[in-house]
Design a protein around this motif. Sequence first.
Motif, mmCIF file in Angstrom:
data_model
loop_
_atom_site.group_PDB
_atom_site.id
_atom_site.type_symbol
_atom_site.label_atom_id
_atom_site.label_comp_id
_atom_site.label_asym_id
_atom_site.label_seq_id
_atom_site.Cartn_x
_atom_site.Cartn_y
_atom_site.Cartn_z
ATOM 1 N N MET A 72 0.831 -1.207 0.000
ATOM 2 C CA MET A 72 0.000 0.000 0.000
ATOM 3 C C MET A 72 0.867 1.260 0.000
ATOM 4 N N ILE A 73 0.370 2.270 -0.702
ATOM 5 C CA ILE A 73 1.001 3.584 -0.686
ATOM 6 C C ILE A 73 0.079 4.517 0.089
ATOM 7 N N LYS A 74 0.525 4.940 1.254
ATOM 8 C CA LYS A 74 -0.286 5.818 2.103
ATOM 9 C C LYS A 74 0.028 7.271 1.760
ATOM 10 N N TYR A 75 -1.030 8.049 1.509
ATOM 11 C CA TYR A 75 -0.796 9.408 1.029
ATOM 12 C C TYR A 75 -1.613 10.442 1.796
ATOM 13 N N ILE A 76 -1.130 11.688 1.718
ATOM 14 C CA ILE A 76 -1.899 12.845 2.169
ATOM 15 C C ILE A 76 -1.977 13.820 1.000
ATOM 16 N N ALA A 77 -2.982 14.686 1.031
ATOM 17 C CA ALA A 77 -3.148 15.700 -0.010
ATOM 18 C C ALA A 77 -3.235 17.068 0.653
ATOM 19 N N ILE A 78 -2.475 18.029 0.119
ATOM 20 C CA ILE A 78 -2.467 19.392 0.665
ATOM 21 C C ILE A 78 -2.800 20.352 -0.468
ATOM 22 N N ASP A 79 -3.988 20.933 -0.410
ATOM 23 C CA ASP A 79 -4.454 21.835 -1.469
ATOM 24 C C ASP A 79 -5.562 22.701 -0.892
ATOM 25 N N ASP A 80 -5.564 23.993 -1.234
ATOM 26 C CA ASP A 80 -6.587 24.886 -0.687
ATOM 27 C C ASP A 80 -7.876 24.871 -1.499
ATOM 28 N N GLU A 81 -7.935 24.063 -2.569
ATOM 29 C CA GLU A 81 -9.141 23.965 -3.389
ATOM 30 C C GLU A 81 -9.834 22.626 -3.144
ATOM 31 N N GLU A 82 -11.097 22.680 -2.769
ATOM 32 C CA GLU A 82 -11.853 21.462 -2.502
ATOM 33 C C GLU A 82 -12.014 20.620 -3.761
ATOM 34 N N HIS A 83 -12.166 21.295 -4.907
ATOM 35 C CA HIS A 83 -12.323 20.552 -6.159
ATOM 36 C C HIS A 83 -11.082 19.701 -6.447
ATOM 37 N N ALA A 84 -9.908 20.228 -6.136
ATOM 38 C CA ALA A 84 -8.669 19.470 -6.349
ATOM 39 C C ALA A 84 -8.652 18.223 -5.470
ATOM 40 N N HIS A 85 -9.101 18.367 -4.228
ATOM 41 C CA HIS A 85 -9.179 17.207 -3.336
ATOM 42 C C HIS A 85 -10.137 16.160 -3.891
ATOM 43 N N GLU A 86 -11.238 16.629 -4.424
ATOM 44 C CA GLU A 86 -12.242 15.707 -4.963
ATOM 45 C C GLU A 86 -11.683 14.918 -6.145
ATOM 46 N N VAL A 87 -10.965 15.602 -7.032
ATOM 47 C CA VAL A 87 -10.373 14.932 -8.196
ATOM 48 C C VAL A 87 -9.344 13.894 -7.748
ATOM 49 N N ILE A 88 -8.447 14.298 -6.862
ATOM 50 C CA ILE A 88 -7.405 13.376 -6.378
ATOM 51 C C ILE A 88 -8.036 12.181 -5.671
ATOM 52 N N ARG A 89 -9.027 12.458 -4.839
ATOM 53 C CA ARG A 89 -9.695 11.399 -4.083
ATOM 54 C C ARG A 89 -10.354 10.383 -5.015
ATOM 55 N N ASN A 90 -11.066 10.881 -6.022
ATOM 56 C CA ASN A 90 -11.763 9.987 -6.956
ATOM 57 C C ASN A 90 -10.782 9.177 -7.804
ATOM 58 N N PHE A 91 -9.707 9.811 -8.233
ATOM 59 C CA PHE A 91 -8.700 9.091 -9.015
ATOM 60 C C PHE A 91 -8.011 8.017 -8.163
ATOM 61 N N CYS A 92 -7.725 8.361 -6.920
ATOM 62 C CA CYS A 92 -7.044 7.408 -6.034
ATOM 63 C C CYS A 92 -7.919 6.195 -5.732
ATOM 64 N N LYS A 93 -9.225 6.398 -5.691
ATOM 65 C CA LYS A 93 -10.136 5.282 -5.430
ATOM 66 C C LYS A 93 -10.095 4.245 -6.552
ATOM 67 N N LYS A 94 -9.667 4.667 -7.722
ATOM 68 C CA LYS A 94 -9.578 3.748 -8.858
ATOM 69 C C LYS A 94 -8.304 2.904 -8.825
ATOM 70 N N ILE A 95 -7.396 3.263 -7.928
ATOM 71 C CA ILE A 95 -6.121 2.539 -7.815
ATOM 72 C C ILE A 95 -6.091 1.874 -6.440
ATOM 73 N N PRO A 96 -6.266 0.569 -6.373
ATOM 74 C CA PRO A 96 -6.500 -0.119 -5.092
ATOM 75 C C PRO A 96 -5.373 -0.035 -4.073
ATOM 76 N N TYR A 97 -4.149 0.217 -4.511
ATOM 77 C CA TYR A 97 -3.040 0.227 -3.554
ATOM 78 C C TYR A 97 -2.746 1.622 -2.997
ATOM 79 N N LEU A 98 -3.614 2.604 -3.298
ATOM 80 C CA LEU A 98 -3.479 3.938 -2.716
ATOM 81 C C LEU A 98 -4.409 4.065 -1.516
#
Length: 249
Positions: free
Chosen positions: A1-27
């Motif tokens: 597993m690759i454990k990650y954090i996201a740092i961004d002041d835009e909620e939309h950016a978090h949403e994009v990263i979150r949705n993309f990461c959900k498609k990759i099972p080891y994130l």
Amino acid sequence: MIKYIAIDDEEHAHEVIRNFCKKIPYLDLIEEFSDPLEAVSFIDSYNDKIDLVFLDIEMPRLSGIDFLKAYSFPNVIMVTAYSNFALDSYQYGVVDYLLKPFSFDRFSMAINKVRERQEKNKAISKKKQEEESHILYLKTTRKKYIKLTHAEIKYIRGAENYAVIYTTTATIIASERLKELEQLLPSDSFHRVHRSFIINLDHFDSLDGNSIQLKATDGCLPVGATYRQKFLDYLHKGMQTPVEKKPAE
């Protein structure tokens, strides 16, 4: 597993990263931060658990570049709308630089770079561990410590309270006894062939009666009666090959 954090002041950016990461099972998401200073206090406690950071650049109170100057992570992917910071960020060892908006394919390429870096680091770490496992640290009779690789040792002769180690480049008198060295060395490479001798099998050439011939005309070693059969068993085991079964007629 690759454990990650996201740092961004835009909620939309978090949403994009979150949705993309959900498609990759080891994130595996650890935490998201819209304020980089909030991330700072979190990182102080959990830095060793973070494998990857998605980091924006233009943020209030603390920029992504300043963040990189203050903290070091195994893997950082910059996520920003500004291309002019790419050169600066790569100076801090970032894995990739994603320009918003980015596709899932481009995102996947960045994640693959993270995996490749992880695999490379694991290989380097494994190689280092293997090298360390083939190193012997010895104390000489002059109370000096030396480091020898197993490959350097040809054979060892034991004396009463010390041992003489014959290497490819020198002869060393160590304060350890032969029995102690026998326990430190791997049995698949080093064999006790006499009460006074241990041989590195990489330097074994042949056995003639009760005498071992070393490679490269390095002389002979005696084989003690107590150790002869065990040594012969080892040699015979090394000579055995699987017998091919014939098909039934």
